[in-house]
Design a protein around this motif. Sequence first.
Motif, PDB file in Angstrom:
ATOM      1  N   ASP A 144       0.931  -1.221   0.086  1.00 53.04           N
ATOM      2  CA  ASP A 144      -0.032  -0.076   0.059  1.00 53.04           C
ATOM      3  C   ASP A 144       0.844   1.253   0.069  1.00 53.04           C
ATOM      4  O   ASP A 144       1.351   1.793   1.035  1.00 53.04           O
ATOM      5  CB  ASP A 144      -0.820  -0.066   1.225  1.00 53.04           C
ATOM      6  N   LYS A 145       1.222   1.839  -1.200  1.00 45.84           N
ATOM      7  CA  LYS A 145       2.220   2.733  -1.389  1.00 45.84           C
ATOM      8  C   LYS A 145       1.313   4.058  -0.709  1.00 45.84           C
ATOM      9  O   LYS A 145       1.948   5.176  -0.376  1.00 45.84           O
ATOM     10  CB  LYS A 145       2.755   2.964  -2.707  1.00 45.84           C
ATOM     11  N   GLY A 146       0.159   4.238  -0.971  1.00 45.68           N
ATOM     12  CA  GLY A 146      -0.373   5.351  -0.768  1.00 45.68           C
ATOM     13  C   GLY A 146      -0.395   5.689   0.930  1.00 45.68           C
ATOM     14  O   GLY A 146      -0.438   6.957   1.167  1.00 45.68           O
ATOM     15  N   ARG A 147      -0.320   4.687   1.615  1.00 39.44           N
ATOM     16  CA  ARG A 147      -0.403   4.965   3.176  1.00 39.44           C
ATOM     17  C   ARG A 147       0.694   4.252   3.839  1.00 39.44           C
ATOM     18  O   ARG A 147       0.662   4.164   5.053  1.00 39.44           O
ATOM     19  CB  ARG A 147      -2.060   4.277   3.549  1.00 39.44           C
ATOM     20  N   ARG A 148       1.668   3.904   3.050  1.00 32.44           N
ATOM     21  CA  ARG A 148       2.851   2.989   3.785  1.00 32.44           C
ATOM     22  C   ARG A 148       2.525   2.258   4.571  1.00 32.44           C
ATOM     23  O   ARG A 148       2.842   1.939   5.960  1.00 32.44           O
ATOM     24  CB  ARG A 148       3.665   4.311   4.328  1.00 32.44           C
ATOM     25  N   MET A 149       1.621   1.107   3.970  1.00 37.40           N
ATOM     26  CA  MET A 149       1.503  -0.182   4.688  1.00 37.40           C
ATOM     27  C   MET A 149       1.427  -1.234   4.050  1.00 37.40           C
ATOM     28  O   MET A 149       1.740  -1.174   2.702  1.00 37.40           O
ATOM     29  CB  MET A 149      -0.081  -0.019   5.075  1.00 37.40           C
ATOM     30  N   LEU A 150       1.252  -2.527   4.682  1.00 36.90           N
ATOM     31  CA  LEU A 150       1.244  -3.797   3.841  1.00 36.90           C
ATOM     32  C   LEU A 150      -0.207  -4.252   4.166  1.00 36.90           C
ATOM     33  O   LEU A 150      -0.784  -4.313   5.273  1.00 36.90           O
ATOM     34  CB  LEU A 150       2.153  -4.709   4.578  1.00 36.90           C
ATOM     35  N   LEU A 151      -0.829  -4.622   3.146  1.00 42.04           N
ATOM     36  CA  LEU A 151      -2.029  -5.264   3.273  1.00 42.04           C
ATOM     37  C   LEU A 151      -1.915  -6.740   2.971  1.00 42.04           C
ATOM     38  O   LEU A 151      -1.284  -7.237   1.959  1.00 42.04           O
ATOM     39  CB  LEU A 151      -2.917  -4.664   2.232  1.00 42.04           C
ATOM     40  N   ILE A 152      -2.580  -7.520   3.808  1.00 40.07           N
ATOM     41  CA  ILE A 152      -2.365  -9.039   3.760  1.00 40.07           C
ATOM     42  C   ILE A 152      -3.798  -9.541   3.290  1.00 40.07           C
ATOM     43  O   ILE A 152      -4.830  -9.346   4.429  1.00 40.07           O
ATOM     44  CB  ILE A 152      -1.805  -9.616   5.014  1.00 40.07           C
ATOM     45  N   TYR A 153      -3.843 -10.328   2.381  1.00 39.73           N
ATOM     46  CA  TYR A 153      -5.502 -10.676   2.301  1.00 39.73           C
ATOM     47  C   TYR A 153      -5.259 -12.427   2.307  1.00 39.73           C
ATOM     48  O   TYR A 153      -4.043 -13.079   1.883  1.00 39.73           O
ATOM     49  CB  TYR A 153      -5.464 -10.703   0.749  1.00 39.73           C
ATOM     50  N   ASP A 154      -6.257 -13.064   2.529  1.00 41.25           N
ATOM     51  CA  ASP A 154      -6.539 -14.399   2.380  1.00 41.25           C
ATOM     52  C   ASP A 154      -6.938 -14.613   1.026  1.00 41.25           C
ATOM     53  O   ASP A 154      -7.816 -14.120   0.583  1.00 41.25           O
ATOM     54  CB  ASP A 154      -7.668 -14.802   3.290  1.00 41.25           C
ATOM     55  N   VAL A 155      -6.083 -15.515   0.497  1.00 42.88           N
ATOM     56  CA  VAL A 155      -6.266 -15.941  -1.122  1.00 42.88           C
ATOM     57  C   VAL A 155      -7.705 -16.586  -1.318  1.00 42.88           C
ATOM     58  O   VAL A 155      -8.358 -16.175  -2.508  1.00 42.88           O
ATOM     59  CB  VAL A 155      -5.091 -16.550  -1.663  1.00 42.88           C
ATOM     60  N   PRO A 156      -7.906 -17.737  -0.576  1.00 43.64           N
ATOM     61  CA  PRO A 156      -9.169 -18.242  -1.024  1.00 43.64           C
ATOM     62  C   PRO A 156     -10.430 -17.432  -0.852  1.00 43.64           C
ATOM     63  O   PRO A 156     -11.282 -17.742  -1.914  1.00 43.64           O
ATOM     64  CB  PRO A 156      -9.377 -19.566  -0.036  1.00 43.64           C
ATOM     65  N   THR A 157     -10.473 -16.701  -0.084  1.00 40.88           N
ATOM     66  CA  THR A 157     -11.754 -15.823   0.137  1.00 40.88           C
ATOM     67  C   THR A 157     -11.465 -14.287  -0.605  1.00 40.88           C
ATOM     68  O   THR A 157     -12.598 -13.334  -0.530  1.00 40.88           O
ATOM     69  CB  THR A 157     -12.173 -15.697   1.659  1.00 40.88           C
TER      70      THR A 157
END
Length: 362
Positions: free
Chosen positions: A192-205
């Motif tokens: 997340d370059k806009g907010r200087r974060m990492l976004l972690i997603y569950d792939v199956p859902t």
Amino acid sequence: MAGAALAGAGCGSKRKAGFAGYAFVANEDGQAIAAVDLTAFAVIRHIRLEAKPTDVASGRSVPAVYALTPANGTVHEIATDHLEVRRKLARGSTAVSMRVRGPNLLVLYRNPRRLTAIDMDRFAPSYEIALPGEPLEFDVSGDGEIAAVTHGREGRFSLIDLATRKVRTVDAGTDLGIVRFQSDGRALIAADKGRRMLLIYDVPTARLITRLPLAVSPDHFCFNADGGQLFVTGEGLDAVVVVYPYHTPQVAETVLAGRGPAGMAASNTQPPYLFVSNPSSGEVTILNITTRRVVAVAAVGAEPGFIGVTPDQQYALVLNRKSGDMAVLRIHADIANRQKSAGLLTMIPVGSKPVSAAIRAV
């Protein structure tokens, strides 16, 4: 001592045998691939292309490496036995990057917007998947079943089932950059370059698991050997951010790592090391991954960027974009001993603006 400059190979010092293989170096401004013999530590051929290469990939199931020239959307197949371009293929006018997974070379195209799988044996398309937005970056899960493509400032990314060719588009609502799968493929990490974060997603859902604020812009990613730690560098701080991406994802520590840290590579030695390029100072900072301490700093050349480690874990290869050479660092098992220093074994002129490389055994 920690932070001390790495000593160069002294006069009369005994040189160890090199790695039995080649480094294929993409020289962007030189419009060529330099084939570097890592036994002799010398360029043995410049393989000319008709455009600027930015990416090189190794197809381990075939005796070839692949060079991508994005400006004309062309993949060049280079035979590793004759060190020459054997075949060329273009499935679009502008490409972004490529990945090897199993029998396929996956190429991300910007024009037209699609992901193309090229069968490396036939050197012909296996399938092509249209994308819902302009692609910026992509990754493929380790098992080769799922691809993820970010659409940059559109604030979206696509998850693609490569077996069924089905595309799911997820709205992240922010400027996205790099995207990488965890080693087991069950979670996806997006910058997340806009907010200087990492976004972690569950792939199956495709569900957002967590957001991790960072002290730096997430511009560069590097995993350790088992994928249990993710290292992040970028604008904002002269440091590497250490992230635990599994179980309950969390930022573990922020470690100072020279001036303007950028590209990285991790060794699988005991102890393991993280090599961090410092382009503005012409150095590489080396951290002990276990202790997270800087154990050495190497002066390597002008504007170091890409770093690769040979499969035998003996050498770290550093490409210097401005000085046009490759620094070869010897990796010692006792580098963490503060009375020791790793060796800058040699410098190899490779061409104009070297930006990436594929290392392959022979």
